[in-house]
Design a protein around this motif. Structure first.
Motif, PDB file in Angstrom:
ATOM      1  N   UNK A 206       0.807  -1.219   0.000  1.00 20.49           N
ATOM      2  CA  UNK A 206       0.000   0.000   0.000  1.00 20.49           C
ATOM      3  C   UNK A 206       0.841   1.271   0.000  1.00 20.49           C
ATOM      4  N   UNK A 207       1.985   1.231   0.675  1.00 18.74           N
ATOM      5  CA  UNK A 207       2.839   2.414   0.762  1.00 18.74           C
ATOM      6  C   UNK A 207       3.224   2.933  -0.627  1.00 18.74           C
ATOM      7  N   UNK A 208       3.406   2.008  -1.582  1.00 20.04           N
ATOM      8  CA  UNK A 208       3.736   2.396  -2.964  1.00 20.04           C
ATOM      9  C   UNK A 208       2.629   3.264  -3.551  1.00 20.04           C
ATOM     10  N   UNK A 209       1.387   2.887  -3.277  1.00 21.75           N
ATOM     11  CA  UNK A 209       0.242   3.559  -3.886  1.00 21.75           C
ATOM     12  C   UNK A 209      -0.160   4.831  -3.137  1.00 21.75           C
ATOM     13  N   UNK A 210       0.581   5.127  -2.092  1.00 21.92           N
ATOM     14  CA  UNK A 210       0.419   6.405  -1.398  1.00 21.92           C
ATOM     15  C   UNK A 210       1.539   7.353  -1.793  1.00 21.92           C
ATOM     16  N   UNK A 211       2.771   6.879  -1.687  1.00 28.33           N
ATOM     17  CA  UNK A 211       3.928   7.739  -1.950  1.00 28.33           C
ATOM     18  C   UNK A 211       4.111   8.086  -3.427  1.00 28.33           C
ATOM     19  N   UNK A 212       4.064   7.081  -4.295  1.00 31.36           N
ATOM     20  CA  UNK A 212       4.335   7.322  -5.723  1.00 31.36           C
ATOM     21  C   UNK A 212       3.376   8.344  -6.339  1.00 31.36           C
ATOM     22  N   UNK A 213       2.048   8.223  -6.107  1.00 31.16           N
ATOM     23  CA  UNK A 213       1.144   9.235  -6.677  1.00 31.16           C
ATOM     24  C   UNK A 213       1.392  10.641  -6.120  1.00 31.16           C
ATOM     25  N   UNK A 214       1.673  10.742  -4.820  1.00 33.89           N
ATOM     26  CA  UNK A 214       1.891  12.060  -4.225  1.00 33.89           C
ATOM     27  C   UNK A 214       3.157  12.712  -4.784  1.00 33.89           C
ATOM     28  N   UNK A 215       4.209  11.931  -4.923  1.00 38.12           N
ATOM     29  CA  UNK A 215       5.466  12.472  -5.467  1.00 38.12           C
ATOM     30  C   UNK A 215       5.344  12.768  -6.956  1.00 38.12           C
ATOM     31  N   UNK A 216       4.643  11.917  -7.685  1.00 41.68           N
ATOM     32  CA  UNK A 216       4.423  12.160  -9.107  1.00 41.68           C
ATOM     33  C   UNK A 216       3.617  13.429  -9.326  1.00 41.68           C
ATOM     34  N   UNK A 217       2.633  13.654  -8.468  1.00 43.25           N
ATOM     35  CA  UNK A 217       1.815  14.861  -8.561  1.00 43.25           C
ATOM     36  C   UNK A 217       2.640  16.108  -8.242  1.00 43.25           C
ATOM     37  N   UNK A 218       3.491  15.999  -7.233  1.00 40.39           N
ATOM     38  CA  UNK A 218       4.341  17.138  -6.854  1.00 40.39           C
ATOM     39  C   UNK A 218       5.270  17.519  -8.000  1.00 40.39           C
ATOM     40  N   UNK A 219       5.877  16.516  -8.635  1.00 42.28           N
ATOM     41  CA  UNK A 219       6.775  16.805  -9.757  1.00 42.28           C
ATOM     42  C   UNK A 219       5.992  17.422 -10.921  1.00 42.28           C
ATOM     43  N   UNK A 220       4.804  16.910 -11.184  1.00 40.06           N
ATOM     44  CA  UNK A 220       3.978  17.454 -12.265  1.00 40.06           C
ATOM     45  C   UNK A 220       3.680  18.928 -12.013  1.00 40.06           C
ATOM     46  N   UNK A 221       3.363  19.261 -10.760  1.00 35.63           N
ATOM     47  CA  UNK A 221       3.056  20.649 -10.414  1.00 35.63           C
ATOM     48  C   UNK A 221       4.270  21.542 -10.587  1.00 35.63           C
ATOM     49  N   UNK A 222       5.425  21.062 -10.150  1.00 30.73           N
ATOM     50  CA  UNK A 222       6.650  21.857 -10.267  1.00 30.73           C
ATOM     51  C   UNK A 222       7.047  22.057 -11.726  1.00 30.73           C
ATOM     52  N   UNK A 223       6.962  20.992 -12.506  1.00 30.48           N
ATOM     53  CA  UNK A 223       7.316  21.076 -13.925  1.00 30.48           C
ATOM     54  C   UNK A 223       6.354  22.002 -14.660  1.00 30.48           C
ATOM     55  N   UNK A 224       5.057  21.820 -14.424  1.00 33.42           N
ATOM     56  CA  UNK A 224       4.077  22.654 -15.130  1.00 33.42           C
ATOM     57  C   UNK A 224       4.227  24.124 -14.749  1.00 33.42           C
ATOM     58  N   UNK A 225       4.424  24.376 -13.462  1.00 33.48           N
ATOM     59  CA  UNK A 225       4.577  25.757 -12.997  1.00 33.48           C
ATOM     60  C   UNK A 225       5.793  26.407 -13.638  1.00 33.48           C
ATOM     61  N   UNK A 226       6.896  25.648 -13.722  1.00 32.72           N
ATOM     62  CA  UNK A 226       8.120  26.175 -14.322  1.00 32.72           C
ATOM     63  C   UNK A 226       7.939  26.429 -15.814  1.00 32.72           C
ATOM     64  N   UNK A 227       7.274  25.502 -16.507  1.00 30.61           N
ATOM     65  CA  UNK A 227       7.054  25.680 -17.940  1.00 30.61           C
ATOM     66  C   UNK A 227       6.138  26.868 -18.213  1.00 30.61           C
ATOM     67  N   UNK A 228       5.131  27.026 -17.364  1.00 27.92           N
ATOM     68  CA  UNK A 228       4.197  28.135 -17.546  1.00 27.92           C
ATOM     69  C   UNK A 228       4.897  29.477 -17.320  1.00 27.92           C
ATOM     70  N   UNK A 229       5.754  29.526 -16.286  1.00 28.06           N
ATOM     71  CA  UNK A 229       6.498  30.760 -16.004  1.00 28.06           C
ATOM     72  C   UNK A 229       7.465  31.077 -17.151  1.00 28.06           C
TER      73      UNK A 229
END
Length: 234
Positions: A206-229
């Motif tokens: 279960x830990x995989x399905x908690x950590x991986x989505x949260x970290x993947x989402x965080x990276x997506x937000x950082x990448x998108x924010x940087x690309x938008x800026x």
């Protein structure tokens, strides 16, 4: 705020009940394909339905990873994020509880054997492979959401459809590997309900399905924010 939390509770309950419920009814055997595709469509179509019903109330996150991505991108505060996650998890448990009652009371066979819980059987038990799959698929899903819901996006009334189709897409690839989570609430509730019913296997990963989505989402937000800026600076 209360209306937003109620909307998130309802949306996540519907997602788990119809998405996991479809998997329980038809199975997710990639070899036969039918149940596999139906399950992917069920999850995607729920997102479409909920986006056009509660999207104008809460944004239709119905997923702690999506809410985390919005938090990291600056779209919500920590207090609102915590409230969303609690509502989403409670909704997921409500959905799993409904499924448990329906399938147990009626004697219907659960073809997943664990209330639609995620697992690592498709990657031969590899935590590393499972983590990578969930991380990448969540990254794709969340960066799609951030792009579609951006104030500068020009998708008109098609945003909910695009998001629903993107969830269908990541399910088509991921079901045979991890069952496709990309959503901690969707993974936690079925795993716990399965354990209560005597099958504790889903809890082991279960830990995989908690950590991986949260970290993947965080990276997506950082990448998108940087690309938008970067685009705005041009």
């Amino acid at each position: 705020m209360l209306k937003k939390l109620i909307a998130e509770f309802i949306g996540t309950c519907v997602l788990v009940m119809l998405g996991c419920g479809t998997a329980m009814l038809v199975g997710c055997d990639a070899k036969s394909g039918g149940g596999y595709i139906l399950t992917a469509l069920a999850f995607g179509l729920v997102i479409v339905a909920m986006a056009y019903s509660i999207g104008n109330i809460s944004g239709c996150h119905i997923n702690p990873a999506v809410s985390f991505g919005v938090l990291v991108s600056g779209g919500m505060g920590i207090g609102e994020f915590c409230g969303y996650v609690i509502a989403q998890c409670l909704g997921a448990f409500a959905g799993s509880g409904i499924l448990a009652y329906i399938f147990t009371a009626s004697g219907i066979e659960d073809k997943t054997g664990a209330f639609g819980a995620n697992g690592l059987a498709g990657v031969n038990g590899s935590f590393g492979a499972g983590f990578l799959v969930e991380f990448i698929l969540t990254f794709i899903f969340v960066i799609t959401i951030l792009g579609v819901t951006s104030k500068k996006a020009n998708h008109g009334s098609f945003g909910g459809l695009v998001i629903g189709l993107s969830l269908t897409l990541v399910h088509i690839f991921g079901i045979g590997l991890t069952g496709t989570s990309v959503n901690p609430a969707r993974s936690i509730a079925p795993a716990v309900v399965a354990a209560i019913s005597g099958n504790s296997e889903p809890l082991s990963s279960l830990i995989i399905f908690i950590l991986a989505p949260m970290l993947g989402a965080a990276l997506a937000a950082l990448v998108y924010k940087n690309l938008e800026l970067s685009k705005n600076a041009e």
